[in-house]
Enzyme design. Structure first.
Site, mmCIF file in Angstrom:
data_model
loop_
_atom_site.group_PDB
_atom_site.id
_atom_site.type_symbol
_atom_site.label_atom_id
_atom_site.label_comp_id
_atom_site.label_asym_id
_atom_site.label_seq_id
_atom_site.Cartn_x
_atom_site.Cartn_y
_atom_site.Cartn_z
ATOM 1 N N GLU A 263 0.823 -1.201 0.000
ATOM 2 C CA GLU A 263 0.000 0.000 0.000
ATOM 3 C C GLU A 263 0.860 1.256 0.000
ATOM 4 O O GLU A 263 0.453 2.308 -0.429
ATOM 5 C CB GLU A 263 -0.978 -0.009 1.176
ATOM 6 C CG GLU A 263 -0.386 0.336 2.537
ATOM 7 C CD GLU A 263 0.470 -0.785 3.131
ATOM 8 O OE1 GLU A 263 0.273 -1.938 2.714
ATOM 9 O OE2 GLU A 263 1.330 -0.498 3.968
ATOM 10 N N ASP A 305 18.697 26.576 -26.514
ATOM 11 C CA ASP A 305 19.145 27.878 -26.988
ATOM 12 C C ASP A 305 20.634 27.832 -27.206
ATOM 13 O O ASP A 305 21.326 27.027 -26.606
ATOM 14 C CB ASP A 305 18.896 28.934 -25.909
ATOM 15 C CG ASP A 305 17.477 29.431 -25.943
ATOM 16 O OD1 ASP A 305 16.855 29.320 -27.005
ATOM 17 O OD2 ASP A 305 17.005 29.921 -24.908
ATOM 18 N N ASP A 623 8.733 32.700 -26.009
ATOM 19 C CA ASP A 623 9.097 31.286 -25.996
ATOM 20 C C ASP A 623 8.103 30.458 -25.194
ATOM 21 O O ASP A 623 8.074 29.235 -25.301
ATOM 22 C CB ASP A 623 10.486 31.099 -25.375
ATOM 23 C CG ASP A 623 11.575 31.675 -26.255
ATOM 24 O OD1 ASP A 623 11.299 31.887 -27.447
ATOM 25 O OD2 ASP A 623 12.679 31.913 -25.745
ATOM 26 N N ASN A 685 7.578 -9.570 -0.870
ATOM 27 C CA ASN A 685 6.199 -9.845 -0.466
ATOM 28 C C ASN A 685 5.735 -11.199 -0.962
ATOM 29 O O ASN A 685 5.068 -11.939 -0.241
ATOM 30 C CB ASN A 685 5.270 -8.747 -0.987
ATOM 31 C CG ASN A 685 5.462 -7.471 -0.195
ATOM 32 O OD1 ASN A 685 6.142 -7.473 0.824
ATOM 33 N ND2 ASN A 685 4.873 -6.395 -0.666
ATOM 34 N N ASN A 713 8.167 -7.439 8.261
ATOM 35 C CA ASN A 713 7.705 -6.304 7.472
ATOM 36 C C ASN A 713 8.410 -5.016 7.901
ATOM 37 O O ASN A 713 8.854 -4.226 7.077
ATOM 38 C CB ASN A 713 6.199 -6.162 7.673
ATOM 39 C CG ASN A 713 5.586 -5.230 6.679
ATOM 40 O OD1 ASN A 713 5.955 -5.279 5.505
ATOM 41 N ND2 ASN A 713 4.692 -4.382 7.121
ATOM 42 N N ASP A 717 10.835 -3.816 4.841
ATOM 43 C CA ASP A 717 10.120 -2.980 3.872
ATOM 44 C C ASP A 717 10.490 -1.511 3.941
ATOM 45 O O ASP A 717 10.519 -0.823 2.941
ATOM 46 C CB ASP A 717 8.600 -3.101 4.087
ATOM 47 C CG ASP A 717 8.035 -4.235 3.262
ATOM 48 O OD1 ASP A 717 8.850 -5.039 2.775
ATOM 49 O OD2 ASP A 717 6.809 -4.309 3.121
#
Ligand code: ADP
Ligand code: MG
Length: 870
Positions: A263, A305, A623, A685, A713, A717
């Site tokens: 998530e 330029d 421009d 995962n 986790n 993670d």
């Protein structure tokens, strides 16, 4: 004129800042609470409450602590990101030139109050509603307010007018832009009281839209979430069928879902993009929109330029050609020394009438300023001796003329007695010349300076060596044109200087007296050469666009290493081509010369029709449309106008092509890094879900407890993934072609690799669990071994994800010290969780014996070693 600082401060207190309904900042509390918005986390917390009611206090506390810790980690990162973005927003906030205490000051537009007197010029964004006091050819584009796309002329009206209703010719409106001319105006309404304020609810212009990549990953996240949910329900069902405790299985299912559902993916992408933005800022490229970071990486054509971007924009007049003679100027750049010679011989400008007339014209036609620290000495009149460099403000082309004149002893001060300026026709890149109206003794004159093709045809006379005007002959005209041609082929920018007597400032006069050509060099920047080489290695085409003469442009392009077989086209040639013809041949051209702003738009469109991703630079007001049209619009920070900056996605603070190319490199790098951590997160995962699911299918006891899954986790993670997003660019990142913008995120077999590695992580965890069980370990020992294998596998995998091409063993393990630190911290947390007695109680772990530890580590190491060897 205007207010005093004191009055202004008082009014500011009473009126409030001149801003439009501030984009509401997300406060820290909101960000923190946002961390719990996730449905799964809510369910987990709910379930935890139930488990407290059931008497499982210690588990509940642990779960809540881990969830909190996760939220804090997420909060810290998101808060920092928000701050970075906020800082960026304030950096792009507009300024205003305002009279305070009788002085003209540049202040933050938010500090304006009613009664302030401000100065506006072409290219400015109008900062408040104002009544015009004085205007010179002033036009404003009010499309944003009225929908009217034609610029409207403004002129002074009733000075005490304070009614800011729309469509009045003596009022300029906040949010509109100045397209032409200059104007002085008094502020009559600020902030929400302006017309713009009234409609500002409709335009919150700060871009909070997710980028395409974020959207795509968000969708991916949803798919993964659904798969995970199905698996979790299956795990729950299988567990219950096997007779496990229903509530325990519910908790297990929920925790797997929390661990496995990515998530946080869009948030992590935002963090990676925002970090890239702040890195780019350190390299002097200010990115307005996160989105552009991605697009920059796909750039396949850079339209740049010439002046100031590829070249240094430090012009030096090296030669000046009058009708009869050619003079050379020594002393490069802005150095305060140099001499004027004719051939080898030093000259006295006083006796060279045409030379001094031309130089005088150059000085009169310039608004730039030069000043030296110590007043330079003019030894004899054709030689200037001084120390150090001139400091220059204003247009470098004009500064070059001032410096050349100073070498001949002619300065603005020395002319101030005899010449008084009474009017000006300003320079415009469309007309390519400018003129000033000057009173000189008893007569009025117009002095001209501009492009040679524009002015030479208008000269009907020339000034001869004795300072008398003589009629222009066809032969002389041809000779002059050839000389200009020759100068331009030597990469010199050629400016023609001319004069005529006239009572009126009529810029279209055709009876001019030719005074001379000034030829100036502007060497390519060293960094630009390197940048162009880098681009060609990276298969990014660099195209030079300039208002200068074709020959000059081609010569500079050659010096900068840009031509390489490419061709050059002028704006006039471009006009002769239809869109189809242009599309067919545009690929062969690398130089566009004598180009007007409208041509830039055609060039961008044509490249885009060919499927290129175009990055276009611009500085002038005109421009802006091309900059807007480009995939990535780039404005010049130094020379650029407000309007162009607002249309742009990126602002180059140092106007340098090399900076832009670095930004492209960063864009590529951040995309590669996002791929890296998505790969890492997804395969981890998959590994976690499979461990739990296959374990149950194979009839094993529940492999990991909810607290253990949450621990995995937490340590794998968060920090390691973010650290992976900070990988430095791989060496070969600028030697491969740009990614196509429609290329899938998982192109190049990434998905297959993710799934494969995920399965291997799952299997090794189960292998370690099963082996320890086979060796007669307790269920706690088995779980501990599985926990170790799972975490260590992931911490090894994070290093594998650093490169898509090279295996783990070919990379310098210390190439990203943040990652090493994050992994070490995670490993330490794991070690604590299995070794510290108090934590053992919390996580239901036991200290593994030697064999168990070796088994657990062996399973983690086996896969990468085998993969590395193959
Ligand atoms: P670039 O794309 O190189 O910045 P510009 O649009 O500034 O080109 O200039 C185009 C042409 O206009 C130049 O080649 C020169 O002939 C003329 N020019 C440039 N600056 C000035 C100036 N300050 N005054 C008069 N003419 C100018
Ligand atoms: Mg220019």
């Amino acid at each position: 004129m205007g207010l005093t600082e004191k009055e202004a401060a008082e009014r500011l207190k009473a009126q409030g800042e001149n801003t439009l309904g501030e984009s509401r900042r997300t406060g820290p509390m909101r960000i923190f609470l946002g961390q719990f918005r996730d449905v799964m986390v809510m369910i987990l917390l709910g379930a935890t409450v139930i488990s407290v009611l059931l008497g499982e206090i210690s588990d509940a506390v642990t779960i809540i602590l881990i969830v909190l810790l996760n939220a804090i980690l997420g909060f810290v990162q998101e808060y920092r990101t928000e701050n970075t973005l906020e800082a960026l927003r304030s950096m792009t906030s507009p300024t205003a030139k305002c009279w305070r205490d009788g002085k003209l000051k540049e202040i933050d537009a938010s500090q304006l109050v009613t009664g302030d007197v401000i100065e506006l010029e072409a290219g400015d964004r109008i900062p408040a509603d104002c009544a015009v006091l004085k205007a010179a050819g002033f036009f404003s584009d009010e499309a944003l307010l009225t929908g009217e796309s034609v610029a409207v002329g403004k002129s002074a009206g009733d000075e005490s007018d304070t009614d800011n209703s729309l469509n009045k010719s003596n009022i300029v409106y906040c949010g509109a832009s100045a397209t032409k001319g200059t104007c002085r105006a008094r502020v009559i309404a600020t902030g929400m009281a302006t017309q713009m304020g009234r409609i500002s609810e409709m335009l919150r212009d700060i871009d909070k839209e997710p980028t395409p990549l974020q959207k795509r990953l968000g969708e991916l996240g949803k798919v993964v979430a659904i798969i995970c949910l199905v698996v979790c329900i299956a795990v729950f069902g299988a567990g219950v069928l096997r007779g496990e405790n229903v509530f325990d299985m519910l908790m297990t299912g929920i925790t797997i879902a929390i661990a496995a559902i990515p998530e946080g993916l869009p948030a992590t992408v935002t963090i990676a993009l925002a970090l890239a933005v702040s890195r780019m800022l350190k390299q002097k490229a200010l990115v307005n929109k996160l989105h552009s970071v991605e697009t920059l990486g796909c750039t396949s054509v850079i339209c740049s330029d010439k002046t100031g971007t590829i070249t240094e924009n430090r012009m030096t007049v090296t030669e000046l050609s009058t009708a009869e003679d050619t003079y050379l100027f020594s002393g490069m750049g802005y150095r305060v020394s140099g001499a004027v010679t004719k051939g080898e011989i030093a000259v006295n400008p006083v006796t060279e009438k045409a030379l001094s007339a031309a130089l005088r014209c150059g000085v009169l036609c310039s608004t730039a300023e030069i000043s030296a620290q110590e007043p330079p000495k003019s030894r004899n009149r054709g030689t200037l001796a001084g120390k150090g460099e001139w400091s220059v403000t204003g247009d470098p082309t004009e500064a070059a003329l001032l410096i050349a004149a100073a070498k001949a002893g002619i300065t603005r001060q020395s002319l101030s007695a005899g010449y008084r300026s009474i009017g000006e026709f300003p320079f415009d890149s469309e007309t390519r010349f400018m003129a000033v109206h000057v009173v000189c003794g008893s007569e009025k004159r117009i002095y001209f300076k501009g492009a040679e093709e524009v002015l030479l045809p208008r000269c009907s006379m020339y000034l001869d060596g004795s300072g008398k005007a003589a009629p222009m002959t066809a032969a002389l005209r041809r000779d002059l044109a050839e000389r200009a041609e020759d100068m331009s082929q030597r990469a010199l920018r050629v400016l023609a200087l001319a004069v005529c007597t006239s009572e009126e400032l009529d810029p279209q006069r055709r009876d001019l007296v030719f005074l001379g050509f000034a030829g100036m060099t502007d060497p390519p920047r060293e960094e630009a050469k390197t940048a162009i080489r880098k681009c060609s290695a990276a298969s990014v085409k660099t195209v030079m666009i300039t208002g200068d003469h074709k020959n000059t442009a081609v010569a500079v392009a050659k010096k900068a290493g840009l031509l390489k077989g490419g061709k050059a086209m002028t704006g006039a040639e471009l006009d002769c081509l239809s869109d189809e013809e242009l599309d067919r041949c545009i690929g062969e051209y690398t130089v566009f010369a004598r180009v007007e702003p409208v041509h830039k738009l055609r060039i961008v469109r044509s490249f885009r029709r060919r499927g290129e991703i175009v990055t276009m630079t611009g500085d002038g007001v005109n421009d802006a449309p091309a900059v807007k049209e480009a995939d990535v619009g780039v404005a010049m920070g130094v020379t650029g106008t407000d309007v162009t900056k607002q249309a742009a996605d990126v602002i180059l603070m140092d106007d340098n092509l090399a900076t832009l190319v670095n930004a492209v490199e960063q864009g590529r790098c951040v995309y590669a890094n996002i791929r890296k951590f998505v790969r890492y997160l997804l395969s981890c995962n998959i590994g976690e879900v499979l461990t739990m699911f296959l374990g149950l299918l194979m009839g094993m006891p529940v492999v990991l407890l909810p607290v253990q899954i949450l621990l995995v986790n937490l340590v794998t993670d968060g920090l390691p993934a973010v650290a992976l997003g900070m990988e430095p660019p791989e060496k070969d990142i600028m030697s491969r072609p740009p990614r196509r913008s429609d290329e899938g995120f998982f192109s190049g077999g990434l998905m297959g690799r993710i799934v494969f590695r995920g399965i291997l992580i799952g299997l090794s965890t189960l292998g370690s669990f099963g082996t320890v069980m086979h060796m007669g370990g307790s269920i706690e020992a088995c779980r501990t071994a599985a926990l170790i294998t799972l975490v260590v596998s992931q911490l090894i995998h994070v290093f594998e994800c650093r490169s898509e091409k090279r295996s783990l063993f070919r990379l310098n393990p210390f190439g990203n010290m943040k990652l090493v630190g994050a992994a070490a911290l995670s490993a330490a947390v794991l070690a604590a969780a299995v070794m510290v007695p108090q934590l053992q109680v919390v996580f239901s772990t036991v200290t593994p014996d030697m064999m168990q530890l070796l088994t657990a580590l062996g399973f983690s190491v086996a896969v990468p070693v085998i993969c590395g060897v193959i």
